[in-house]
Design an enzyme around this catalytic site. Structure first.
Site, PDB file in Angstrom:
ATOM      1  N   MET A  77       0.795  -1.222   0.000  1.00  0.00           N
ATOM      2  CA  MET A  77       0.000   0.000   0.000  1.00  0.00           C
ATOM      3  C   MET A  77       0.836   1.284   0.000  1.00  0.00           C
ATOM      4  SD  MET A  77      -2.847  -1.286  -0.308  1.00  0.00           S
ATOM      5  CE  MET A  77      -3.466  -2.936  -0.144  1.00  0.00           C
ATOM      6  N   CYS A  78       2.146   1.162  -0.138  1.00  0.00           N
ATOM      7  CA  CYS A  78       3.002   2.351  -0.191  1.00  0.00           C
ATOM      8  C   CYS A  78       2.922   3.003  -1.560  1.00  0.00           C
ATOM      9  CB  CYS A  78       4.454   1.971   0.091  1.00  0.00           C
ATOM     10  SG  CYS A  78       4.804   1.732   1.822  1.00  0.00           S
ATOM     11  N   HIS A  79       2.886   4.332  -1.536  1.00  0.00           N
ATOM     12  CA  HIS A  79       2.910   5.087  -2.781  1.00  0.00           C
ATOM     13  C   HIS A  79       4.350   5.186  -3.295  1.00  0.00           C
ATOM     14  CE1 HIS A  79      -0.789   6.442  -0.822  1.00  0.00           C
ATOM     15  NE2 HIS A  79      -1.239   6.718  -2.035  1.00  0.00           N
ATOM     16  N   MET A 114       8.056   4.567   5.844  1.00  0.00           N
ATOM     17  CA  MET A 114       8.228   3.191   5.378  1.00  0.00           C
ATOM     18  C   MET A 114       9.527   3.030   4.595  1.00  0.00           C
ATOM     19  SD  MET A 114       5.896   1.556   6.794  1.00  0.00           S
ATOM     20  CE  MET A 114       6.352   0.003   6.056  1.00  0.00           C
ATOM     21  N   GLU A 115       9.913   4.060   3.870  1.00  0.00           N
ATOM     22  CA  GLU A 115      11.171   3.995   3.122  1.00  0.00           C
ATOM     23  C   GLU A 115      12.360   3.925   4.068  1.00  0.00           C
ATOM     24  OE1 GLU A 115       8.040   5.154   0.391  1.00  0.00           O
ATOM     25  OE2 GLU A 115       8.518   5.809   2.417  1.00  0.00           O
ATOM     26  N   ASP A 129      24.085 -11.066   5.416  1.00  0.00           N
ATOM     27  CA  ASP A 129      24.411 -11.839   4.227  1.00  0.00           C
ATOM     28  C   ASP A 129      25.907 -11.837   3.943  1.00  0.00           C
ATOM     29  OD1 ASP A 129      23.816 -13.318   1.759  1.00  0.00           O
ATOM     30  OD2 ASP A 129      24.369 -11.456   0.756  1.00  0.00           O
TER      31      ASP A 129
END
Length: 164
Positions: A77-79, A114-115, A129
């Site tokens: 749902m992120c733009h 969110m970013e 990793d």
């Protein structure tokens, strides 16, 4: 909270992307923090640049930047946003803990929390990793929003007393 009060649900209770068409553009900044714990020998090898896969922090930094730019591709749902700045810094907390801070900026109609959070997680995963061959016991730490500014809801600064 009922579904009708959640902005990511439509009148049928189904997921939707929030309509930001009428929102005003403002300068937006979000800062997220995270950390990874590892054996002291692993952190020493990162510091010395002797991890066989390369410069761990440089690769993690680029991975975090790429993740911030691609957040809308992995969080449904992120733009998609035109990011204007991304910075990632690293700090050794102690002999076993490497912390990192991600700052993301834009001028737009929706925030960049969110970013910043996505980038912080990817930084930790990339470090894991690159070092897993010598230290599978690494533990990704708590990731959280430290602060944000801009937008209708205004500024937020995490209080030290906030529980995790």
């Amino acid at each position: 909270m009922s579904e009708s009060n959640l902005t990511h649900f439509n009148e049928q209770g189904r997921a939707r992307m929030v309509d930001v068409t009428e929102k005003s553009e403002t300068r937006r900044v979000a800062i997220a923090k995270s950390q990874i714990r590892m054996r002291p020998e692993t952190l020493n090898k990162i510091r010395e640049g002797s991890i066989g896969k390369g410069d761990v922090l440089s690769v993690a930094q680029v991975a975090g930047i790429m993740a911030a730019k691609k957040t809308s591709d992995i969080i449904p749902m992120c733009h998609p946003l035109p990011l204007t700045g991304i910075d990632i810094t690293f700090h050794e907390e102690d002999a076993e803990t490497l912390s990192f801070q991600v700052t993301v900026k834009t001028t737009g109609v929706t925030g960049v929390e969110m970013e910043a959070l996505t980038a912080a997680q990817v930084v930790g995963l990339t470090i894991y990793d690159m070092c897993k061959a010598i230290d599978k016991d690494m533990v990704l730490g708590v990731t959280y929003l430290e602060r944000k500014s801009g937008g209708k809801s205004g500024d937020y600064i995490r209080q030290e007393t906030d529980s995790l």
